[in-house]
Scaffold this motif. Structure first.
Motif: not given
Lengths: 265, 243
Positions: B216-243
């Protein structure tokens, strides 16, 4: 039969029923190949000198047969390559009817002994048209070997990574363009060694056509024997000549394979 | 402006496995979309449905006025206009770098040999490999192979370029040379969908970031928005792993 999901194959096809193929490790002067090849050659020279009668006579009697054997072999392999390529492509075709026909052809032919096929095709043809014996022989060999070569081509085509087909069709090529311009050129290098082995096998199996009044090597030997009753001696020479021929070609196949491995790609 | 690519409620099942679930996404001409997400999240599947290397189970995909998913449309024609770059390069090993590039123009577009070669040479220059035109793929490094693969796709003058993890199979020191080519392509206005986790590329070129999980597509947005302040919890969790 192809299973649902096939594991990725190595691009090397192993054959188990080929002639003696000298491996890379066998470089010594006394490899099995050298002993057999030069031993057979030496006997073919020594016997006629030591016992001109009957060996010299036999050697003079059979060359026609050797030519005939080559004629049958070369014609059969040439036609079988065409039939085999079409069969191999048919076996991977997405068109169900073509796929089914190719598969049935392979299954049926591989399930019938070559000797029976030769007889059968000879008499079946005889019911419809009268063809020269040699042509009946070539047709029978072609029908049989077309099925075996078809399996080699199929395996060869399937050994090419599926990313190659994807890349080609993603560029806008049709599947048949991708097959002829991308897949088959890569298949050739994979199938050449096993095809060489099939050529040798066909050379040997061509002796079966002697039952169709084709004067091949074996039949010439038997013709000589039936006149002179030197059965043992005639068949000794026949066997030695076959051996020299197959060992010579097996060496050629091995060299070809080695060269291709060295070129790597 | 009309959308270049429209993915509408697209789903794809492999047997019982749901690879893509009700995905909807539009891409404008010149837009660069970076698709991120854990492995098996349907990123590659979505990409591969765009040029119908896979068929959707339900939903639609459009490229400009052409419906990719319509059985009646000429998919081969559509594929000409969609360039694809694969994780494993998939160069044709029996052809030189130049021949890899000229093959499709010559066969598909019937471009005369001379013209195709000129085009191929200019594309090789564009990806910085002019001196490699006679090399076979096995004689090239991974990074060089991937650059040839990009040139090969560009030779058909595509409207859209799909990149399926273009740098995942590369050694770290070769990633940059490929990303540089991609960034330049983006700056030239190419419409791109890129499945990758290269943050450098995201910062330099992406207009939009799409996060996928479980098809599923969980979230979309500008790179700044998604990377700096992801809205969805799943996005936050994933970004924590790769950043």
């Amino acid at each position: 039969m192809a299973s649902v999901k096939e594991p990725r194959r190595e691009t090397r096809i192993e054959v188990s029923d080929g002639a003696l193929i000298p491996g890379k490790g066998e470089k010594s002067a006394f490899s099995a190949w050298r002993i057999s090849f030069f031993g057979a050659l030496a006997l073919l020279v020594f016997l006629p000198i030591a016992h001109p009668s009957p060996y010299r006579e036999i050697l003079l009697f059979i060359p026609d047969g050797i030519l005939k054997t080559f004629e049958v072999t070369l014609l059969s392999i040439a036609f079988a390559l065409v039939v085999g390529l079409l069969t191999g492509i048919g076996r991977i075709s997405r068109i169900r009817i073509i796929n089914r026909i190719a598969t049935i052809y392979v299954e049926v032919i591989r399930g019938i002994p070559l000797l029976v096929q030769i007889f059968y095709i000879y008499y079946a043809l005889g019911k419809v048209v009268q063809v020269p014996d040699i042509m009946a022989a070539v047709i029978a060999m072609t029908v049989c070997y077309g099925a075996y070569l078809g399996e080699i081509f199929r395996a060869g085509i399937q050994s090419i990574h599926k990313g190659q087909m994807e890349a080609a069709i993603a560029l806008g090529l049709t599947r048949s363009q991708a097959l002829s311009r991308v897949i088959l050129p890569q298949t050739v290098r994979v199938v050449l060694p096993p095809l060489g082995n099939e050529f040798i096998a066909l050379l040997k199996d061509s002796s079966l056509v002697s039952i169709l009044a084709v004067s091949d090597l074996l039949r010439r030997g038997r013709e000589y024997a039936s006149k002179t009753f030197y059965y043992f001696e005639a068949l000794t020479v026949v066997a030695l000549v076959y051996l020299v021929m197959t060992l010579f070609f097996s060496r050629l196949v091995a060299l070809m394979e080695e060269r291709m491995n060295r070129r790597g790609r | 402006m009309a959308d270049r690519v429209r993915i509408i409620d697209a789903s794809k099942n492999f047997g019982k496995v749901v690879a893509l679930k009700n995905a909807t996404l539009s891409v404008k001409p010149g837009e660069v979309v970076l698709v991120i997400g854990p492995s098996g999240s349907g990123k590659s599947t979505m990409l591969r449905c765009i040029n119908r290397l896979e068929n959707l189970t339900s939903g639609q995909i459009w490229i400009d006025e052409d419906q990719v998913t319509d059985r009646a449309s000429d998919i081969r024609k559509i594929r000409e206009e969609v360039g694809m770059v694969f994780q494993s390069f998939n160069l044709f090993p029996h052809l030189t770098a130049l021949e890899n590039i000229t093959l499709a123009p010559r066969i598909v577009k019937k471009t005369p040999e001379k013209e195709a070669v000129a085009l191929g040479k200019s594309l090789l220059a564009r990806v910085g490999l002019s001196e490699k035109e006679r090399s076979y793929p096995e004689q090239l490094s991974g990074g060089q192979q991937q650059r040839v693969a990009i040139a090969r796709a560009l030779a058909m003058s595509p409207k859209v370029m799909l990149f399926d993890e273009p740098t995942s199979a590369l050694d770290p020191e070769m990633i940059k040379e490929v990303l540089d080519v991609m960034v330049e392509l983006a700056r030239d206005g190419m419409t791109m969908l890129v499945v990758s986790h290269e943050m450098g590329f995201a910062r330099a070129a992406a207009h939009t970031v799409v996060f996928m999980d479980n098809g599923e597509i969980i979230e979309r947005g500008s790179p700044e928005a998604v990377f700096a302040s992801p809205k969805e919890e799943r996005t936050q969790r994933f970004l924590k792993h790769i950043l």
